[in-house]
Design an enzyme around this catalytic site. Sequence first.
Site, PDB file in Angstrom:
ATOM      1  N   LYS A 210       0.839  -1.201   0.000  1.00 48.78           N
ATOM      2  CA  LYS A 210       0.000   0.000   0.000  1.00 48.78           C
ATOM      3  C   LYS A 210       0.874   1.251   0.000  1.00 48.78           C
ATOM      4  O   LYS A 210       0.691   2.158  -0.790  1.00 48.78           O
ATOM      5  CB  LYS A 210      -0.902  -0.014   1.243  1.00 48.78           C
ATOM      6  CG  LYS A 210      -1.728   1.244   1.385  1.00 48.78           C
ATOM      7  CD  LYS A 210      -2.564   1.218   2.645  1.00 48.78           C
ATOM      8  CE  LYS A 210      -3.232   2.573   2.840  1.00 48.78           C
ATOM      9  NZ  LYS A 210      -4.049   2.640   4.050  1.00 48.78           N
ATOM     10  N   GLU A 216      10.855  -4.688   3.605  1.00 46.05           N
ATOM     11  CA  GLU A 216      10.864  -6.115   3.265  1.00 46.05           C
ATOM     12  C   GLU A 216      10.404  -6.325   1.824  1.00 46.05           C
ATOM     13  O   GLU A 216      11.002  -7.084   1.056  1.00 46.05           O
ATOM     14  CB  GLU A 216       9.935  -6.902   4.203  1.00 46.05           C
ATOM     15  CG  GLU A 216      10.402  -6.990   5.639  1.00 46.05           C
ATOM     16  CD  GLU A 216       9.891  -5.842   6.515  1.00 46.05           C
ATOM     17  OE1 GLU A 216       9.610  -4.735   5.975  1.00 46.05           O
ATOM     18  OE2 GLU A 216       9.785  -6.043   7.728  1.00 46.05           O
ATOM     19  N   GLY A 267      -4.302  -1.523   5.527  1.00 44.36           N
ATOM     20  CA  GLY A 267      -3.617  -2.719   5.042  1.00 44.36           C
ATOM     21  C   GLY A 267      -4.259  -4.005   5.538  1.00 44.36           C
ATOM     22  O   GLY A 267      -4.515  -4.940   4.780  1.00 44.36           O
ATOM     23  N   ARG A 268      -4.550  -4.061   6.832  1.00 41.53           N
ATOM     24  CA  ARG A 268      -5.076  -5.319   7.414  1.00 41.53           C
ATOM     25  C   ARG A 268      -6.543  -5.555   7.071  1.00 41.53           C
ATOM     26  O   ARG A 268      -7.096  -6.601   7.402  1.00 41.53           O
ATOM     27  CB  ARG A 268      -4.853  -5.323   8.924  1.00 41.53           C
ATOM     28  CG  ARG A 268      -5.416  -4.109   9.641  1.00 41.53           C
ATOM     29  CD  ARG A 268      -4.875  -4.002  11.055  1.00 41.53           C
ATOM     30  NE  ARG A 268      -5.256  -2.754  11.722  1.00 41.53           N
ATOM     31  CZ  ARG A 268      -4.590  -1.627  11.630  1.00 41.53           C
ATOM     32  NH1 ARG A 268      -3.504  -1.541  10.882  1.00 41.53           N
ATOM     33  NH2 ARG A 268      -4.988  -0.546  12.293  1.00 41.53           N
ATOM     34  N   GLU A 354      -3.254  -5.330  15.626  1.00 37.07           N
ATOM     35  CA  GLU A 354      -2.780  -4.049  15.075  1.00 37.07           C
ATOM     36  C   GLU A 354      -3.901  -3.001  15.160  1.00 37.07           C
ATOM     37  O   GLU A 354      -3.641  -1.808  15.244  1.00 37.07           O
ATOM     38  CB  GLU A 354      -2.311  -4.238  13.617  1.00 37.07           C
ATOM     39  CG  GLU A 354      -1.358  -3.142  13.160  1.00 37.07           C
ATOM     40  CD  GLU A 354      -0.635  -3.477  11.859  1.00 37.07           C
ATOM     41  OE1 GLU A 354       0.556  -3.836  11.898  1.00 37.07           O
ATOM     42  OE2 GLU A 354      -1.270  -3.375  10.793  1.00 37.07           O
ATOM     43  N   HIS A 385      -3.443 -31.621  20.396  1.00 39.20           N
ATOM     44  CA  HIS A 385      -2.271 -32.421  20.764  1.00 39.20           C
ATOM     45  C   HIS A 385      -1.067 -31.537  21.041  1.00 39.20           C
ATOM     46  O   HIS A 385       0.066 -32.013  21.069  1.00 39.20           O
ATOM     47  CB  HIS A 385      -1.972 -33.426  19.654  1.00 39.20           C
ATOM     48  CG  HIS A 385      -3.144 -34.337  19.411  1.00 39.20           C
ATOM     49  ND1 HIS A 385      -3.356 -35.482  20.123  1.00 39.20           N
ATOM     50  CD2 HIS A 385      -4.203 -34.203  18.568  1.00 39.20           C
ATOM     51  CE1 HIS A 385      -4.479 -36.051  19.720  1.00 39.20           C
ATOM     52  NE2 HIS A 385      -5.017 -35.288  18.778  1.00 39.20           N
ATOM     53  N   LYS A 500      10.759   0.203  13.215  1.00 43.71           N
ATOM     54  CA  LYS A 500      11.248   0.421  11.846  1.00 43.71           C
ATOM     55  C   LYS A 500      12.370   1.456  11.841  1.00 43.71           C
ATOM     56  O   LYS A 500      13.392   1.284  11.167  1.00 43.71           O
ATOM     57  CB  LYS A 500      10.114   0.930  10.950  1.00 43.71           C
ATOM     58  CG  LYS A 500       9.063  -0.103  10.626  1.00 43.71           C
ATOM     59  CD  LYS A 500       8.061   0.473   9.642  1.00 43.71           C
ATOM     60  CE  LYS A 500       6.866  -0.443   9.479  1.00 43.71           C
ATOM     61  NZ  LYS A 500       5.797   0.122   8.673  1.00 43.71           N
TER      62      LYS A 500
HETATM   63  O1  LIG Z   1       1.305  -2.663   2.342  1.00 41.46           O
HETATM   64  P1  LIG Z   1       2.499  -2.035   2.972  1.00 41.46           P
HETATM   65  O2  LIG Z   1       2.439  -0.540   2.902  1.00 41.46           O
HETATM   66  O3  LIG Z   1       3.757  -2.569   2.381  1.00 41.46           O
HETATM   67  O4  LIG Z   1       2.480  -2.358   4.520  1.00 41.46           O
HETATM   68  C1  LIG Z   1       2.576  -3.665   5.013  1.00 41.46           C
HETATM   69  C2  LIG Z   1       2.177  -3.738   6.455  1.00 41.46           C
HETATM   70  O5  LIG Z   1       3.045  -2.956   7.247  1.00 41.46           O
HETATM   71  C3  LIG Z   1       2.305  -2.312   8.277  1.00 41.46           C
HETATM   72  O6  LIG Z   1       2.233  -0.965   7.959  1.00 41.46           O
HETATM   73  C4  LIG Z   1       2.934  -2.480   9.629  1.00 41.46           C
HETATM   74  O7  LIG Z   1       4.292  -2.233   9.593  1.00 41.46           O
HETATM   75  C5  LIG Z   1       0.950  -2.959   8.240  1.00 41.46           C
HETATM   76  O8  LIG Z   1      -0.034  -2.175   8.773  1.00 41.46           O
HETATM   77  C6  LIG Z   1       0.809  -3.239   6.791  1.00 41.46           C
HETATM   78  O9  LIG Z   1      -0.197  -4.149   6.545  1.00 41.46           O
END
Ligand SMILES: O=P(O)(O)OC[C@H]1O[C@](O)(CO)[C@@H](O)[C@@H]1O
Length: 543
Positions: A210, A216, A267-268, A354, A385, A500
């Site tokens: 987003k 990452e 995002g979530r 979150e 289990h 971060k």
């Molecule tokens: O879609 P993006 O901007 O890469 O963010 C990934 C995720 O990182 C976060 O911002 C948390 O670090 C989440 O809320 C989000 O879903």
Amino acid sequence: MDFFKNFADIKAVQKLGQLARTPYNLAASTALSPKRLAAYRASSCGFDFLYGTQQVDTQVMQALQELANQARLVEQFKAMKSGAVMNKIIGHDSEDRQVLHTACRDIFTNKPLAPKETAQAKEQLDRLKKFLTDLDNGTITNQQGQPFNTMVQVGIGGSDLGPRALYLALKRYCQSGRKACFIANVDPDDAAAVLAELDLSRTLINVVSKSGTTLETLTNEELVRSALTAAGLDPACHMIAVTGAGSPMDDPDKYLAAFHMYDYIGGRYSATSMVGGVTLAFALGYDNFLELLRGANAMDQAGEQINIKENLPLLMALLGIWNRNFLGYNTVAILPYSQALLRFPAHLQQCDMESNGKQVSRSGESVQWKTGPIVWGEPGTNGQHAFYQLLHQGSEIVPAEFIGFRQSQYQEDITINGTTSQQKLLANMLAQSLALALGRAHENPNKSFTGNRPSSLLLADRLTPYSMGALLALYENKIAMQGFCWNINSFDQEGVQLGKVLANRILSELAKEKEGEQLSPDSPELALLRVADLEKDAPSPKH
Ligand SMILES: O=P(O)(O)OC[C@H]1O[C@](O)(CO)[C@@H](O)[C@@H]1O
């Protein structure tokens, strides 16, 4: 906003506090009568919700309805769906955004609640449909003219968990010859393991972020890009993107196709936008994705009912609040008795923790009441289990939310000793709920179960795209309604920022090492110490 009432000031909260002194005892000899189990039951969108095994009675249910009314939870939910700015902290710098993931699925009516945003969702869906048709009819192929058969979604957090959970849940419905894979972790072994299994020449890479800035995802994008190049392939012919309109990644020239999501979709909460849509529709087919949206939309509508017996998201939200704020339970276990829902608890963990892991109110004051619980879970019967010992006899009481289906997805089953595997699965789920509630006295204390441990059961006929959509929206809406009740902003995530920032500082320390050389064994620790040292003298930001 008139809605923003402090939880502690709501009249029904005092009443519930009093009722919580003598909660319903599930372990009493006649506690689980057939009459009770039939009465404590509600249904929406193909799901039956059985909550006779919660520590509630008619007085508590009445007070929870009063809480819903006094906190104006349904009005807040409708305001959210109609485009009110719900993502904000009054009087402080905040995201100040609408919260309109529901608009992505309000596409089955001529009168959507948020017409502009639903039109944007439809425009993206049309573009997706055209892209998929071009793949199907051979207008878009790889450089050798072969069809693509795999899509790898590169993203993390909300750009991974929801789409991945839904894909795994619905893999049964994959179009023949199509599959999806996911790369999330910046751990290079994640990408290496996924890429090792693929024929890259037949693979589309769907980079999803987003913000377009997530370390990452950008790192993995470059990693995959170089893997394509190393395989003699042109990344521009293999890579597509989903990102926020106007984000740094919003550069269609770099990609074979690019789709948008918008800042009013968190995002979530984005699995039903293009964030989930592109990969899911590629693998499952466009019509199955629409069915998922249809189920989600139906549950969004159920969320508008005032009566808690007709509004499953609201009912589940209130029972969760009863357990958290009045009975003092700190955690919730999500226990799907469905292997396909393997990653659904992980998705809900992000969605819930979150969203509701907050300690300031929507007016920026410290809250004086508990907010979101710790959410976790695993499919049954495997969990039985593993960690159920603690659920039954541990010193922590863990309210459990069981999810099950009357029929299996594949309908390939076997009868052994008179019952099918699906029956064994369901019998175990029901047994766990009963065992938690009833307990069992035993002269040997080590073999005795105190019981009186709450749970609820969600049951549907079968896990399909429609029921999965409804289940997803059920939890999304439950979480939002709990946030409304606690008067917190469930739609930002400031708590992830500090880590971060510090990771970037440690990285710049590590980057000072000689380029290309292996890190010496103590480098990470030395970088940590240097940054910790700098941090202790760092001026605190302005309040
Ligand atoms: O879609 P993006 O901007 O890469 O963010 C990934 C995720 O990182 C976060 O911002 C948390 O670090 C989440 O809320 C989000 O879903």
